[in-house]
Design an enzyme around this catalytic site. Structure first.
Site, PDB file in Angstrom:
ATOM      1  CG  HIS A 222      29.008  88.203  20.415  1.00 32.83           C
ATOM      2  ND1 HIS A 222      28.245  87.107  20.741  1.00 32.83           N
ATOM      3  CD2 HIS A 222      28.148  89.237  20.363  1.00 32.83           C
ATOM      4  CE1 HIS A 222      26.981  87.475  20.884  1.00 32.83           C
ATOM      5  NE2 HIS A 222      26.900  88.776  20.665  1.00 32.83           N
TER       6      HIS A 222
ATOM      7  CB  THR B  45      28.888  83.781  20.418  1.00 35.04           C
ATOM      8  OG1 THR B  45      29.052  84.738  21.473  1.00 35.04           O
ATOM      9  CG2 THR B  45      29.910  84.040  19.326  1.00 35.04           C
TER      10      THR B  45
ATOM     11  CD  GLU C  33      28.456  79.652   9.142  1.00 36.52           C
ATOM     12  OE1 GLU C  33      28.463  78.873   8.161  1.00 36.52           O
ATOM     13  OE2 GLU C  33      28.699  79.292  10.301  1.00 36.52           O
TER      14      GLU C  33
END
Length: 137
Positions: A70, A36, A44
């Protein structure tokens, strides 16, 4: 920093390698699927890629908030593509809608915030040991 228009998009792509797997990155008992935190890193990076063209000299942006689910496991060798779209821009704070796919399905989605910083000023504060601390009383 120049104003970042709502709707600005960025992407980041990667191939899932052994070092990206949950059972190597986090805990050997976990299955050999994308961790994850690595999926979030891709999201990001997509957000950063979206706004890089708007930076003035000496600026960058740091992550300040992540709210991501996720949704699906992704095995080694898969091609992951993360996307980010600016949904709000308020001065130095920029909010993104983020998602990631593995070529078969959506594996994650959520929101992410970044804050534009002056890199020299940030590094000066880091060297002085004053990041994130309240001034002395």
């Amino acid at each position: 920093m120049r104003t970042v228009p709502v709707g600005t998009r960025g992407t980041f792509s990667m191939v899932v390698l052994p070092e990206h797997l949950a059972n190597r990155f986090k805990d050997a008992m976990l299955p050999p699927v994308l961790a994850t935190p690595v999926m979030i890193m891709a999201m990001e990076n997509a957000a950063l890629n979206a706004i890089k063209p708007y930076f003035e000299d000496g600026e960058t942006a740091v992550g300040s908030h992540v709210d991501v689910s996720h949704l699906a496991a992704t095995p080694i060798g898969s091609h992951v593509k993360a996307t980010a779209e600016v949904i709000r821009s308020d001065g130095r704070r920029i909010e993104f809608r983020v998602s990631a796919t593995d070529g078969r399905e959506e594996i994650g989605r959520g929101t992410h915030d970044r804050v534009v910083i002056d890199l020299k000023r940030f590094n000066d504060r880091l060297s002085a040991g004053s990041l994130g601390r309240a001034p002395p009383a």
